[in-house]
Design a protein around this motif. Structure first.
Motif, PDB file in Angstrom:
ATOM      1  N   SER B  75      31.411  43.745  40.137  1.00 54.88           N
ATOM      2  CA  SER B  75      31.992  44.841  39.360  1.00 54.88           C
ATOM      3  C   SER B  75      33.184  45.434  40.089  1.00 54.88           C
ATOM      4  CB  SER B  75      30.952  45.937  39.090  1.00 54.88           C
ATOM      5  OG  SER B  75      30.775  46.729  40.237  1.00 54.88           O
ATOM      6  N   LYS B  77      35.617  48.933  40.426  1.00 59.72           N
ATOM      7  CA  LYS B  77      35.631  50.375  40.154  1.00 59.72           C
ATOM      8  C   LYS B  77      37.053  50.797  39.811  1.00 59.72           C
ATOM      9  CE  LYS B  77      31.831  51.692  43.125  1.00 59.72           C
ATOM     10  NZ  LYS B  77      31.605  51.761  44.554  1.00 59.72           N
ATOM     11  N   ASP B  95      31.428  56.523  25.670  1.00 59.39           N
ATOM     12  CA  ASP B  95      32.171  55.363  26.160  1.00 59.39           C
ATOM     13  C   ASP B  95      33.612  55.744  26.443  1.00 59.39           C
ATOM     14  OD1 ASP B  95      29.974  53.668  25.858  1.00 59.39           O
ATOM     15  OD2 ASP B  95      30.421  53.401  23.714  1.00 59.39           O
ATOM     16  N   ASN B 105      39.614  47.096  30.707  1.00 62.25           N
ATOM     17  CA  ASN B 105      38.611  46.162  30.186  1.00 62.25           C
ATOM     18  C   ASN B 105      39.088  44.721  30.325  1.00 62.25           C
ATOM     19  OD1 ASN B 105      36.952  48.258  29.490  1.00 62.25           O
ATOM     20  ND2 ASN B 105      37.505  48.255  27.318  1.00 62.25           N
ATOM     21  N   THR B 114      32.076  43.148  35.677  1.00 66.87           N
ATOM     22  CA  THR B 114      31.939  44.316  34.819  1.00 66.87           C
ATOM     23  C   THR B 114      32.813  45.429  35.384  1.00 66.87           C
ATOM     24  OG1 THR B 114      30.051  45.062  36.088  1.00 66.87           O
ATOM     25  CG2 THR B 114      29.578  43.827  34.094  1.00 66.87           C
ATOM     26  N   VAL B 115      33.214  46.353  34.515  1.00 64.58           N
ATOM     27  CA  VAL B 115      34.080  47.450  34.945  1.00 64.58           C
ATOM     28  C   VAL B 115      33.259  48.727  35.050  1.00 64.58           C
ATOM     29  CG1 VAL B 115      36.105  48.835  34.413  1.00 64.58           C
ATOM     30  CG2 VAL B 115      36.063  46.408  33.829  1.00 64.58           C
ATOM     31  N   GLU B 116      33.394  49.386  36.199  1.00 66.62           N
ATOM     32  CA  GLU B 116      32.719  50.662  36.407  1.00 66.62           C
ATOM     33  C   GLU B 116      33.813  51.731  36.388  1.00 66.62           C
ATOM     34  OE1 GLU B 116      30.217  52.147  40.063  1.00 66.62           O
ATOM     35  OE2 GLU B 116      29.982  50.000  39.789  1.00 66.62           O
ATOM     36  N   TYR B 117      33.864  52.545  35.325  1.00 63.63           N
ATOM     37  CA  TYR B 117      34.912  53.560  35.258  1.00 63.63           C
ATOM     38  C   TYR B 117      34.487  54.820  36.008  1.00 63.63           C
ATOM     39  CZ  TYR B 117      37.463  50.736  31.951  1.00 63.63           C
ATOM     40  OH  TYR B 117      38.180  49.714  31.388  1.00 63.63           O
ATOM     41  N   VAL B 118      35.431  55.350  36.774  1.00 62.37           N
ATOM     42  CA  VAL B 118      35.173  56.558  37.556  1.00 62.37           C
ATOM     43  C   VAL B 118      36.156  57.625  37.074  1.00 62.37           C
ATOM     44  CG1 VAL B 118      35.154  57.560  39.880  1.00 62.37           C
ATOM     45  CG2 VAL B 118      34.535  55.148  39.554  1.00 62.37           C
ATOM     46  N   VAL B 134      37.492  54.076  44.580  1.00 59.40           N
ATOM     47  CA  VAL B 134      37.801  53.153  43.487  1.00 59.40           C
ATOM     48  C   VAL B 134      38.669  52.024  44.036  1.00 59.40           C
ATOM     49  CG1 VAL B 134      37.689  54.916  41.669  1.00 59.40           C
ATOM     50  CG2 VAL B 134      39.864  54.465  42.809  1.00 59.40           C
TER      51      VAL B 134
END
Lengths: 219, 311
Positions: B75, B77, B95, B105, B114-118, B134
């Protein structure tokens, strides 16, 4: 960390320190006034007012200052009341601090032996005179440590008023971090300036507490 | 109720001051010895590393992750705005959505992770990268020289200038009209820097969050909000009674993603990705999907979108 950065930032921090001290002082005065009224109302068991005071104390002690400030600054305008950030900061501190002060004063009043009041009444003092000349002086001494702890607490609580755009120390530090990215210098100065403000108050409070303990009565 | 003895004494206070002084000395206030792990900003460490020390890039700040590290972890960040529609915001389902998010994305998809948005604030974008919280910032980050000293920018994916939003009843159509009026900005934005450099006498109130700045404008706490023209246009279109009286103020800037200083591996991969995306006109599609519903015909996509990283 760079010395030149410190030199550049100092004037703005000094101005912000004064702003912080200003609202802290006003907030503490307001909190003390609110606290005194609340404590006396509760101690003297004034009918309706006593219930209002109890609700106020619970409301104030069980909500964070950040939330209270948000409400004052962003909430009240929706009902047509627009207060500036300085006003919101002082009212917020007074609202929060008032209940802590009330509890401090009330615990001081409660800690005075009932025999003191009874004796005063037996000697012919009226209830008001007994409170003023016998109970209050002892209660003040007993409440002093809690009072000074609240003063220091309120000074430190001013550190959240930048959320309503009041230009205090945190506001200036975050501004420098956001524009110049000198994070280490900005945060270091922030620590130093809070210590410069709070440390003397702490020392003064400790000295005051030693004095009033010597002046204790009875117990 | 027991009274609590205050722990403060002059001796404790003196000790506190000593500890603080020691900290300052450790941080090397004023001394600029090369290789000192705290004095060296990441920028310096990277350029001076071969000559002075080899342990540098990860000392004072968080460590960064290469493309292989990210793929191994599964993943990435990405720091994005959570309150800045239509670029980065959180929708009713929780979302992330917006122009920056579509880009993020796609990066996750092409990296195979996978993308982990912060969520980040404008003023915290640099420190989130510096401390390794990040891997990448895609928070409508305008490229400036000061920022480029602290982070490494990718090639741009958008261009932007400043705009001024004000009430329709008292529209600001020229920057000179703001003299003596109350101006709202968000901390750490190019609008703040631009006003400080060009109009130091303006009465500027600075907020941490976009939502706080817009609330302040709605509540009449200021006469105008200076921000990126894209944001001003989007916000005034959604808020009747307000208008973007100035649509292009200050120098035209570019907006780009950014990685931690020295993370060349990720930087190169992302710049190559921009070329791939340019070949398929990705950002024009992104514009149609996320920005067109907001701007309608107010904005020509070619005035905003940058394809392939080339202005």
């Amino acid at each position: 960390m760079e010395l030149a950065v410190f030199r550049e930032y100092l004037p703005a921090y000094a101005r912000a320190a004064l702003a912080t001290l200003g609202i802290a002082a006003l907030g503490i005065v307001l909190a003390t006034a609110v606290g005194l009224v609340t404590a006396v109302v509760q101690y003297a068991q004034v009918p309706v007012a006593r219930r209002v005071a109890a609700v106020y104390v619970e409301l104030s002690r069980n909500t964070p200052l950040v939330v209270q400030l948000f409400f004052l600054y962003y909430g009240l305008p929706k009902v047509g009341l627009v207060w500036g950030s300085g006003t919101c900061a002082v009212v917020g501190l007074g609202f929060l601090g008032g209940s802590y002060m009330a509890e401090a004063f009330r615990s001081g009043l409660d800690a005075v032996e009932p025999a003191q009041t009874q004796s005063a009444l037996a000697l012919g003092f009226g209830p008001a005179l007994a409170l003023r000349h016998v109970v209050a002086p002892q209660a003040v001494a007993l409440a002093t440590p809690a009072f000074t702890a609240n003063v220091i607490f309120l000074i430190k609580e001013t550190s959240v008023v930048s959320i309503v755009a009041y230009p205090d120390l945190v506001y200036v530090a975050k501004d420098y971090i956001g524009t110049d990215y000198n994070t280490a210098e900005a945060l270091f100065l922030l620590v130093v300036f809070y210590l410069l403000i709070v440390l003397p108050v702490s020392l003064g409070a400790a000295a005051l507490e030693r004095r009033v303990r010597r002046a204790g009565f009875g117990a | 109720m027991p009274t609590i003895r205050s722990p403060h004494s002059p001796r404790v206070a003196a000790a506190t001051v000593t500890v603080l002084a020691a900290l300052a000395a450790l941080g090397g206030c004023g001394s600029t010895q090369a290789g000192d792990p705290v004095t060296s900003a990441p920028a310096e460490t990277v350029t001076s590393a071969p000559a002075v020390t080899t342990e540098a890039p990860t000392t004072a700040t968080g460590s960064f992750r290469s493309v292989a590290d990210i793929q191994a972890a599964g993943s990435i960040k990405i720091g994005v705005f959570s309150d800045k529609a239509p670029f980065g915001s959180v929708d009713a389902n929780g979302d992330y959505t917006g122009y920056d998010i579509e880009y993020g994305n796609r990066i996750g998809q092409d990296l195979g992770v996978t993308v982990e948005y912060v969520p980040v604030e404008a003023a915290s974008r640099v420190s989130f990268l510096e401390t390794g919280k990040v891997d990448l910032i895609l928070a409508n980050f305008t490229v400036t020289a000061e920022r480029a000293e602290k982070v490494d920018f990718l090639n741009p994916y958008m261009k932007v200038a400043l705009g001024v939003a004000s009430p329709e009843a008292a529209p600001i159509t020229d920057i000179a009209q703001l003299a003596g009026k109350k101006v709202i900005v968000v901390k750490g934005t190019t609008a703040e820097t631009y006003l400080a450099a060009n109009y130091p006498d303006f009465d500027v109130t600075k907020y941490e969050q976009y939502t706080e700045a817009t609330s302040a404008l709605l509540d009449g706490r200021g006469d105008a909000w200076v921000t990126d023209n894209t944001e001003a246009l989007a916000w005034t279109k959604a808020n009747p009674g307000f208008t973007t009286g100035i649509t292009s103020l200050g120098p035209a800037d570019t907006i780009a993603g950014a990685v931690q200083k020295g993370n060349k591996d990720l930087l190169d991969w992302l710049n190559a990705e921009l070329v791939t995306l340019g070949a398929e006109n990705f950002f024009h599609q992104d514009f149609e999907l996320t920005l067109e519903p907001v701007y309608g015909d107010v904005v020509d996509p070619d005035e905003l979108v940058v394809e392939g990283g080339q202005v």
